[in-house]
Each structure stands twice: as C-alpha cells, then as structure tokens.
Design a protein around this motif. Sequence first.
Motif, short mmCIF file in Angstrom:
data_model
loop_
_atom_site.label_atom_id
_atom_site.label_comp_id
_atom_site.label_asym_id
_atom_site.label_seq_id
_atom_site.Cartn_x
_atom_site.Cartn_y
_atom_site.Cartn_z
N LYS A 83 53.37 48.66 32.33
CA LYS A 83 54.65 48.70 31.64
C LYS A 83 55.14 47.30 31.27
O LYS A 83 54.70 46.31 31.83
CB LYS A 83 55.69 49.38 32.53
N ARG A 84 56.08 47.29 30.34
CA ARG A 84 56.70 46.03 29.90
C ARG A 84 57.24 45.26 31.11
O ARG A 84 57.83 45.83 32.01
CB ARG A 84 57.84 46.34 28.93
N GLY A 85 57.00 43.95 31.09
CA GLY A 85 57.46 43.11 32.18
C GLY A 85 56.43 42.93 33.28
O GLY A 85 56.64 42.14 34.20
N ALA A 86 55.31 43.66 33.17
CA ALA A 86 54.28 43.57 34.22
C ALA A 86 52.88 43.51 33.64
O ALA A 86 51.91 43.72 34.36
CB ALA A 86 54.41 44.74 35.17
N TYR A 87 52.74 43.26 32.33
CA TYR A 87 51.40 43.27 31.75
C TYR A 87 50.91 41.89 31.31
O TYR A 87 49.92 41.77 30.59
CB TYR A 87 51.28 44.26 30.60
N GLU A 88 51.54 40.82 31.79
CA GLU A 88 51.06 39.49 31.45
C GLU A 88 49.70 39.25 32.12
O GLU A 88 49.49 39.63 33.27
CB GLU A 88 52.05 38.42 31.90
N VAL A 89 48.79 38.61 31.38
CA VAL A 89 47.49 38.26 31.95
C VAL A 89 47.70 37.33 33.14
O VAL A 89 48.49 36.39 33.09
CB VAL A 89 46.60 37.57 30.89
N GLY A 90 47.01 37.61 34.26
CA GLY A 90 47.19 36.85 35.49
C GLY A 90 48.14 37.49 36.47
O GLY A 90 48.23 37.06 37.62
N GLN A 91 48.85 38.55 36.03
CA GLN A 91 49.77 39.26 36.91
C GLN A 91 49.01 39.82 38.12
O GLN A 91 47.96 40.46 37.98
CB GLN A 91 50.44 40.41 36.15
N THR A 92 49.52 39.58 39.32
CA THR A 92 48.92 40.14 40.54
C THR A 92 49.28 41.61 40.64
O THR A 92 50.44 41.99 40.51
CB THR A 92 49.42 39.40 41.79
N ILE A 93 48.25 42.43 40.88
CA ILE A 93 48.49 43.88 40.98
C ILE A 93 47.74 44.41 42.20
O ILE A 93 46.88 43.73 42.77
CB ILE A 93 48.04 44.63 39.71
N ARG A 94 48.06 45.62 42.57
CA ARG A 94 47.27 46.30 43.59
C ARG A 94 47.21 47.78 43.28
O ARG A 94 48.13 48.36 42.69
CB ARG A 94 47.83 46.06 44.99
N ILE A 95 46.09 48.36 43.67
CA ILE A 95 45.86 49.81 43.53
C ILE A 95 45.54 50.29 44.93
O ILE A 95 44.45 50.02 45.45
CB ILE A 95 44.72 50.10 42.56
N GLY A 96 46.47 50.95 45.57
CA GLY A 96 46.32 51.26 46.98
C GLY A 96 46.34 49.97 47.77
O GLY A 96 47.27 49.17 47.68
N GLU A 97 45.26 49.71 48.52
CA GLU A 97 45.16 48.48 49.30
C GLU A 97 44.34 47.41 48.57
O GLU A 97 44.13 46.33 49.11
CB GLU A 97 44.51 48.78 50.66
N LEU A 98 43.89 47.72 47.37
CA LEU A 98 43.03 46.80 46.62
C LEU A 98 43.87 45.91 45.72
O LEU A 98 44.67 46.40 44.92
CB LEU A 98 42.03 47.59 45.78
N GLU A 99 43.67 44.61 45.84
CA GLU A 99 44.42 43.67 45.01
C GLU A 99 43.53 43.07 43.93
O GLU A 99 42.32 42.97 44.09
CB GLU A 99 45.03 42.56 45.86
N GLY A 100 44.15 42.69 42.82
CA GLY A 100 43.43 42.05 41.73
C GLY A 100 44.41 41.37 40.78
O GLY A 100 45.61 41.30 41.05
N GLU A 101 43.89 40.86 39.66
CA GLU A 101 44.71 40.24 38.63
C GLU A 101 44.41 40.87 37.30
O GLU A 101 43.27 41.26 37.02
CB GLU A 101 44.45 38.72 38.55
N LEU A 102 45.43 40.98 36.45
CA LEU A 102 45.23 41.53 35.13
C LEU A 102 44.44 40.56 34.27
O LEU A 102 44.62 39.34 34.32
CB LEU A 102 46.58 41.82 34.45
N GLU A 103 43.52 41.11 33.47
CA GLU A 103 42.69 40.33 32.57
C GLU A 103 42.90 40.80 31.14
O GLU A 103 43.23 41.97 30.89
CB GLU A 103 41.21 40.48 32.93
#
Length: 369
Positions: free
Chosen positions: A341-361
């Motif tokens: 969603k808007r406000g959270a889709y910048e490249v490099g944004q830290t995200i997690r899916i359940g317990e898995l963390e990653g960064e947006l590319e």
Amino acid sequence: MAISQQIQANFEARGAVVGEAGRVRFVGQEGADDQVGVEAVLEEGLGWVARSPRETLTIAGDDAIPWLQGLVTSDLMGLVEEGRGQRTTWVSHTGRFVGEARLMHFPEMLLVDLEPGTLAGGLMSHLRRHIILEKVTLNDRSAETFVLGLYGRGAAQVLGQSGTWAHRMAPGSLTMFGGTWGQIAGCGVVVQRVPWSPEEAYELRLDPAEVLKVMAAVEEVVGRRLSMCGEAGFERLRLTAGVPRFGVELHEKVIPLEAGFEDAIAYDKGCYLGQEIIARLDTRGTPAKMLRGVRLKASRAPEVGAKVEALIDGTWSQKGELVSVARDGGGALYRGLVFMKRGAYEVGQTIRIGELEGELEALLSLPGA
C-alpha cells in the motif's frame, strides 16, 4: 495445445512429466516442483524451458497499426522497423488490465505473444468489439505454433550459429522484445528476446512437427543434450528476474502503473482506451498500491496470500500481500512479488511475512526496451 507422442517421449527422456494440454509441470522427480530441472539449467548455464502451451495472435491489414494504436498503452510507432518489439497492455475504460503482451513487427503483420487463456478470457472479444470499418484481420495461431525457450549464458551465440537468419538482425544483436526469423535445420523459426530470466532468454516459435529437429540441430552446436525445466522452473526464473505475469500478479483489478509497466506506457501519444485514468494516476504520482519484489531467507516458502507487514517508525503495520513466491537458485532463499500500500512500497522498505524478514526490491528494469 496437445503435443505429439514423439515430443512427449523426448521431453520425458529428459526427466519431464507432461501434464494436461502438454504443459510440462515437473522435471526430475515428480512433485519436486521443477527443482532438479531448473537447477540443472542454472548449473549448466544453458537449457530449454518448456513454454507451450502459449497463445500466438497475428494482427494484419491496412489499418492494423492505427487501429491498434488506439487500444494499447504503448506507442506502436516504435515498431516501424521490422524486427522491433515491445511490451504493451490493453486496459479497460477504468485503466485496469484486459491483457498484456509482447509485440513484434513481423513482415506484413504484428506477432503477439500472450499468456494461455488471455484470448478466450476476454481479449479477443475486446479486440473484435472495436473493429468497426477498419481493415484488420485477427488470426489466432496458437494451435499451430509451438513455443520453446532457450535460456542461459550464450543462448544468442548458439542460436546465431544454429541457423541462418533472413532478417538483418542476428539473435545476439536484438534489443529486449526484438525478434528475428530464419531457418534452423531447414525449419522456419521466429526468435524473440524476452526478460523472463536473469540470464539471456530467447523464445522460439515454430511448427510443432519440427520441434525435435530444431532441438537436435541446436544441441549439435552446443555439443551435448540440454537439460529442460517446465512451468514451475519457469516461475522460479521469472521471479528471480522480477518480471510480473498476466493471470498471476496482473489482472482486471490492477493498473499497469501499479505493476511497474512504465516501459509499456506512452504519455505523449494520442488518445487510447483508458488513457484518462492512467494519465491522472501518473500526474498524481502516488498509486494506492505498487508491486515490488522481495527476497526472503527461509527453510520453506511462505503461502501466497500471506499478509505483509512493513516496519514504519519502529512499528510493524500490515501493508500488503504476497501474490507469488518461488525458490531462488541455491541456498534457502525465496523470491516473491508483493503488492504494498501507499506509504510502504519504497524500495528498501523493511518488511516481514510471518517471522520472515526482508527488504522490498524494484522490479526488473528492462534493458534495451
């Protein structure tokens, strides 16, 4: 499109399991999700990718270009030279996807590569509905066209050595989506460069009766029989490359700008169906959602549809959804595509899916497009 017994036997000898309508779903051990096949292709650096069934549409006639120019988001003037290609989209009056395709200027017609089910799913009726008095001929060539991918390092060189090309552009000189045509082992072949893999990727269109002859000629140049991967292996390759696919991430609820299709949108051409919505969204500059890539380290894949949280000002907040996922090559990595969603889709944004963390590319930027 059902494949012949000879092709099926050849594919099965390479470890394939051929399913309904000739779709190669598994290579290696059945149920291994193409793991053996795609890793062999990646390890060896060059291999076949079973792409049929695909849809192939040709558009011809004196009015084909000006007629289609009013229906697609791209500028067809970029296809004035034979062999030129581009990615394009058809959208509804609300700016959402009706279809997406790879176009190529073939002599006296446009060759259109489409995902299976696109024509029957509404695109053919959409196109026919907009032919009034124009001299335009639509021809569905899917049943008589076999599509086979040759992906990997050196693919262009191998194709160049395997055939003679009537068009002045050899495979190695093609820009993205561009194509050429000629003969391999006396068989007519159309080649198009595609972005579906992190390595070189080309797709061959040919008569189903000549598939094995062409494969044998290419492998003679290589000096060995090439490995093959199927549908799930293709998904791994294209998600590693970061390329969305119609019918998976792209559908009637998505606007092309939300999926990174800037290369398929011409803002300075004349009017086309759905232009007002896309122009307004571009002017506003902040789509409600955006498609982004993500890489996750995990022992098993998260489920498609899983909610994605973003770390904003030190707080986790639900901001998106996982729409596709597949294993990356090697290790315990997974590649996926998420709508944020808007406000959270910048490249490099830290995200997690359940317990898995990653960064947006970012999605793949298309070289030579």
